[in-house]
Design an enzyme around this catalytic site. Sequence first.
Site, mmCIF file in Angstrom:
data_model
loop_
_atom_site.group_PDB
_atom_site.id
_atom_site.type_symbol
_atom_site.label_atom_id
_atom_site.label_comp_id
_atom_site.label_asym_id
_atom_site.label_seq_id
_atom_site.Cartn_x
_atom_site.Cartn_y
_atom_site.Cartn_z
ATOM 1 N N ARG A 46 38.697 42.669 41.189
ATOM 2 C CA ARG A 46 39.799 42.320 40.450
ATOM 3 C C ARG A 46 40.734 43.107 39.789
ATOM 4 O O ARG A 46 40.345 43.673 38.643
ATOM 5 C CB ARG A 46 39.598 40.982 39.607
ATOM 6 C CG ARG A 46 40.669 40.569 38.808
ATOM 7 C CD ARG A 46 40.188 39.172 37.760
ATOM 8 N NE ARG A 46 41.391 38.603 37.048
ATOM 9 C CZ ARG A 46 41.720 39.048 36.123
ATOM 10 N NH1 ARG A 46 41.131 40.408 35.556
ATOM 11 N NH2 ARG A 46 42.694 38.589 35.313
ATOM 12 N N SER A 117 41.011 28.989 42.601
ATOM 13 C CA SER A 117 40.872 28.456 40.974
ATOM 14 C C SER A 117 41.446 26.938 41.169
ATOM 15 O O SER A 117 42.406 26.621 41.596
ATOM 16 C CB SER A 117 41.814 29.582 40.025
ATOM 17 O OG SER A 117 41.530 30.666 40.294
ATOM 18 N N LYS A 146 41.568 37.899 30.373
ATOM 19 C CA LYS A 146 42.593 37.453 31.098
ATOM 20 C C LYS A 146 43.822 37.407 30.187
ATOM 21 O O LYS A 146 43.963 36.486 29.354
ATOM 22 C CB LYS A 146 42.498 36.281 31.903
ATOM 23 C CG LYS A 146 43.546 36.004 33.008
ATOM 24 C CD LYS A 146 42.915 34.540 33.598
ATOM 25 C CE LYS A 146 44.130 33.816 34.367
ATOM 26 N NZ LYS A 146 44.654 34.434 35.786
HETATM 27 C C1 IFP Z 1 41.110 33.696 38.065
HETATM 28 C C2 IFP Z 1 39.915 33.428 38.594
HETATM 29 C C3 IFP Z 1 39.103 32.348 38.309
HETATM 30 N N1 IFP Z 1 37.898 32.199 39.029
HETATM 31 C C4 IFP Z 1 37.504 33.321 39.677
HETATM 32 C C5 IFP Z 1 35.834 32.951 40.345
HETATM 33 F F1 IFP Z 1 35.223 33.260 39.247
HETATM 34 F F2 IFP Z 1 35.802 33.733 41.003
HETATM 35 F F3 IFP Z 1 35.894 31.795 40.793
HETATM 36 N N2 IFP Z 1 37.949 34.426 39.710
HETATM 37 C C6 IFP Z 1 39.179 34.530 39.178
HETATM 38 N N3 IFP Z 1 39.891 35.676 39.304
#
Ligand code: IFP
Length: 221
Positions: A46, A117, A146
């Site tokens: 990410r 998500s 985040k």
């Molecule tokens: C915004 C996000 C929400 N959930 C997930 C995951 F945990 F991989 F499901 N990754 C992300 N980047």
Amino acid sequence: MARIASGEMKERLAVYFIMGSQNSERPTADVLKEALDGGVTLFQFREKGPGALKGADKEALARQLQRLCRAYGVPFIVNDDVELALAIDADGVHVGKDDEDARRVREKIGDKILGVSAHNVEEAMAAVEAGADYLGVGPIYPTSSKEDAKEAQGPDVLRRLREAGITIPIVAIGGITAVNAKTVVEAGADGVSVISAIASAPSPKAAAAALAEAVRAARTR
Ligand SMILES: C=C1C=NC(C(F)(F)F)=NC1=N
Ligand SMILES: [Mg+2]
């Protein structure tokens, strides 16, 4: 290759480490190697936020981390960037509402892993319809990883999804640690995803191992 079976997906979601170059002062590959040694079961690249790598630099780091995951037999997922995932033949992608439409992504990636998500039952149902292999649900607790995270929902959102009949593999995200992982699994998550709990830990290896133990213990209830 066929779509990943639900049972295998649930196993892979046990300790889902997410990281990019901005999540640690240390070289990303060093942190990832420690996390893999500690027993993380899935990895998501990410690369996001201020200072994130772009273009060739981003692809080079992705390939380096992908090689590491391959050596450990851990699937390599790319966040947001479907084109990059296809270019390096990643094992899957994760997309949210502000990314490409999940149905379109499924068409592009074939049988690769598709994570989507979801913040509520409606979004979860839509993601299942679109062909998701797992849902990322949260933020469960306040997160520092985040910038534009939504309000923390608490573990109840997981119960609501299961009570609504959502049976697809679910990984919880947002402020999760080895202390609260048990609560989150008991509420209905198949596993936990973390950034800072591992990336910012003095020993990412020990942090990953503690999370794996917490999830294992919670599952045997
Ligand atoms: C915004 C996000 C929400 N959930 C997930 C995951 F945990 F991989 F499901 N990754 C992300 N980047
Ligand atoms: Mg996204």
